[in-house]
Write an enzyme that holds these catalytic residues in place. Sequence first.
Site, PDB file in Angstrom:
ATOM      1  N   HIS A   1      33.498  -2.640   5.668  1.00  0.00           N
ATOM      2  CA  HIS A   1      32.241  -2.122   5.877  1.00  0.00           C
ATOM      3  C   HIS A   1      31.328  -2.712   4.983  1.00  0.00           C
ATOM      4  O   HIS A   1      31.577  -2.902   3.802  1.00  0.00           O
ATOM      5  CB  HIS A   1      32.528  -0.623   5.704  1.00  0.00           C
TER       6      HIS A   1
ATOM      7  N   GLU B   1      34.301  -3.257  15.953  1.00  0.00           N
ATOM      8  CA  GLU B   1      35.781  -3.361  15.585  1.00  0.00           C
ATOM      9  C   GLU B   1      36.185  -4.946  15.584  1.00  0.00           C
ATOM     10  O   GLU B   1      37.155  -5.026  14.746  1.00  0.00           O
ATOM     11  CB  GLU B   1      36.566  -2.473  16.615  1.00  0.00           C
TER      12      GLU B   1
END
Length: 272
Positions: free
Chosen positions: A178, A169
Amino acid sequence: MSKLVILLAIIGLALGSPISKSKHVENTPENLALINSGNYNENIELLSGQYQGDMVLSEQQQRVLKSMERTGLIDVNMRWPNNVVPYVLSDVFSDEQKSYIEAGLAELARVSCLTFTPRTDEENYVRVNGQDGGCWSEVGFLNSGEQEVNLALAEPGVGCFRIGTIIHEFLHTLGFYHMQSATERDDYVKIAWENILPGLEHNFDSYPADMISNFGVDYDVLSVMHYPAYGFTRNGYATIIPHDITLIRTMGQRTGMSDKDVSRLNSMYQCN
């Protein structure tokens, strides 16, 4: 252009201008039920109900990603100034949970030239909250005051309180997308579109090379920023299949940063 952990930087704004505030969306009852049951087989970030599971995007970021506008290059203004990230931990966390969060931040600092420091009077900072509904983060330095990371309350080592998930995070907060969003991801993994839950295909979007950077590091199936093999599956079959099939069980690991994750982070923030 090859490889990555992805820096979000695609906003056509004047130099140093603040990004509009992001706001997380309400999670679905189905996801909340799974999270509360503790009976789920995928990474909890994928159940958090945000963009690609756990990323909270500003309005500008959403517009750019949806339209694929070529309005900007990789933006150094979305990196935290002076490599310093001030933060505040919500009072809802126990001392043990706070220590676990700080252990994740200490690991990021240990492998880089970044500093995470409790906020005093800094205008821009990260507030770590403990709302129900999963784990999520805003992406990159937004220059808009308080930014949010959320870690749903859990015992240390479980759910959002795995060290790898805390690091995941905060890597979003530092400006990374990602791994499987990489321009060249199809050279390393196959997306099995037929196995993805209908309506969630956008979670597997990849972005063109003028919107992202690999920072000179190869694509990494074992990155802490990579989806697991069965993320958003509709039928129990894999949605991401690595070309090296022996990696299918370790892909999506949340133990900690890989060597390539460390290299990308240091390259982005120009650490020696």
